[in-house]
Design a protein around this motif. Structure first.
Motif, mmCIF file in Angstrom:
data_model
loop_
_atom_site.group_PDB
_atom_site.id
_atom_site.type_symbol
_atom_site.label_atom_id
_atom_site.label_comp_id
_atom_site.label_asym_id
_atom_site.label_seq_id
_atom_site.Cartn_x
_atom_site.Cartn_y
_atom_site.Cartn_z
ATOM 1 N N MET A 1 -8.945 28.593 80.009
ATOM 2 C CA MET A 1 -9.755 27.781 79.132
ATOM 3 C C MET A 1 -10.555 28.677 78.199
ATOM 4 S SD MET A 1 -11.077 24.836 81.744
ATOM 5 C CE MET A 1 -12.029 26.003 82.673
ATOM 6 N N ILE A 2 -10.840 28.177 77.040
ATOM 7 C CA ILE A 2 -11.539 28.960 76.033
ATOM 8 C C ILE A 2 -12.997 29.210 76.420
ATOM 9 C CG2 ILE A 2 -12.379 28.835 73.652
ATOM 10 C CD1 ILE A 2 -9.761 27.922 72.780
ATOM 11 N N GLN A 3 -13.608 28.374 77.239
ATOM 12 C CA GLN A 3 -15.019 28.530 77.530
ATOM 13 C C GLN A 3 -15.311 29.532 78.646
ATOM 14 O OE1 GLN A 3 -13.254 25.692 77.709
ATOM 15 N NE2 GLN A 3 -14.089 24.264 79.170
ATOM 16 N N ARG A 4 -14.392 30.420 78.960
ATOM 17 C CA ARG A 4 -14.636 31.451 79.963
ATOM 18 C C ARG A 4 -15.475 32.567 79.368
ATOM 19 N NH1 ARG A 4 -8.716 32.483 82.098
ATOM 20 N NH2 ARG A 4 -8.803 33.493 80.101
ATOM 21 N N VAL A 5 -16.079 33.383 80.233
ATOM 22 C CA VAL A 5 -17.025 34.399 79.775
ATOM 23 C C VAL A 5 -16.324 35.508 78.975
ATOM 24 C CG1 VAL A 5 -16.964 35.788 81.885
ATOM 25 C CG2 VAL A 5 -19.017 35.765 80.481
ATOM 26 N N GLN A 6 -15.064 35.807 79.292
ATOM 27 C CA GLN A 6 -14.373 36.852 78.529
ATOM 28 C C GLN A 6 -14.131 36.429 77.088
ATOM 29 O OE1 GLN A 6 -13.199 35.623 81.408
ATOM 30 N NE2 GLN A 6 -11.013 35.252 81.343
ATOM 31 N N THR A 7 -14.078 35.135 76.832
ATOM 32 C CA THR A 7 -13.931 34.647 75.462
ATOM 33 C C THR A 7 -15.151 35.024 74.629
ATOM 34 O OG1 THR A 7 -12.608 32.801 76.283
ATOM 35 C CG2 THR A 7 -13.509 32.592 74.076
ATOM 36 N N ILE A 8 -16.315 34.964 75.236
ATOM 37 C CA ILE A 8 -17.533 35.362 74.526
ATOM 38 C C ILE A 8 -17.473 36.833 74.162
ATOM 39 C CG2 ILE A 8 -20.040 35.648 74.765
ATOM 40 C CD1 ILE A 8 -19.936 33.175 76.637
ATOM 41 N N PHE A 9 -17.034 37.666 75.104
ATOM 42 C CA PHE A 9 -16.956 39.096 74.829
ATOM 43 C C PHE A 9 -15.887 39.412 73.780
ATOM 44 C CE2 PHE A 9 -18.913 39.379 79.130
ATOM 45 C CZ PHE A 9 -20.111 39.923 78.702
ATOM 46 N N LEU A 10 -14.762 38.719 73.835
ATOM 47 C CA LEU A 10 -13.729 38.926 72.823
ATOM 48 C C LEU A 10 -14.217 38.489 71.444
ATOM 49 C CD1 LEU A 10 -10.603 37.787 74.862
ATOM 50 C CD2 LEU A 10 -11.115 40.110 74.105
#
Length: 169
Positions: A1-10
């Motif tokens: 899912m897009i709302q995972r924490v790694q998405t924020i870092f990316l």
């Protein structure tokens, strides 16, 4: 899912690459404080004072020598684009991990190019003992390195969690 924490870092990597592309990375003032050497994502420029000759009226503008470093801008753009692509590869965590590894290699190459340009090529300009000042674009690249490591860590953690839950089934 897009709302995972790694998405924020990316996404923060994408933002950091935009900052690095749009802001200067390094600058150094000349020996007489009138010249300036500057490294941006696309060019290395330095002003050189014109030597004065006897009997010739002084000129007011120094000459500027510009060296293109387009490959640095290209690498910065590639890191941003691959991070943006990795955001939407949330279903395939192995692809995300591979993209983070490629980003780490490109960011290391970017840091090498910048350090070579500033510490060796820029050393000849102005005062030899002065290394110059790193600016916001350089620190954005360092932030991207940290965000890339954190994104890779959280992607691996998700993969480990998924493999662990599949083992229980």
């Amino acid at each position: 899912m897009i709302q995972r924490v790694q998405t924020i870092f990316l996404f923060l990597i994408v933002v950091a690459m935009g900052v690095a592309l749009s802001n200067p990375l390094w600058e150094k003032t000349g020996a007489n404080l009138s010249g300036l050497a500057q490294l941006t994502a696309l060019e290395y420029s330095q002003q050189q004072a014109i030597p004065q000759q006897a009997g010739v009226p002084p000129t007011t503008s120094p000459t500027t020598v510009i060296t293109s470093v387009w490959y640095l801008g290209l690498l910065l753009a590639l890191v941003g684009l691959s991070s943006l692509y990795a955001i939407f590869q949330y279903r395939n965590r192995l692809t995300q991990t591979a993209l983070c590894a490629v980003n780490a290699l490109m960011l290391t190459a970017i840091m090498g190019i910048i350090l070579y340009r500033t510490l060796y090529a820029g050393k000849a300009y102005g005062n030899v003992d002065d290394q110059g000042n790193f600016l916001i674009g350089f620190y954005a690249i360092i932030a991207a390195l940290v965000c890339n490591a954190l994104a890779n860590r959280f992607i691996r953690r998700d993969e480990k969690l998924v493999r662990g839950s599949e083992r229980l089934r």
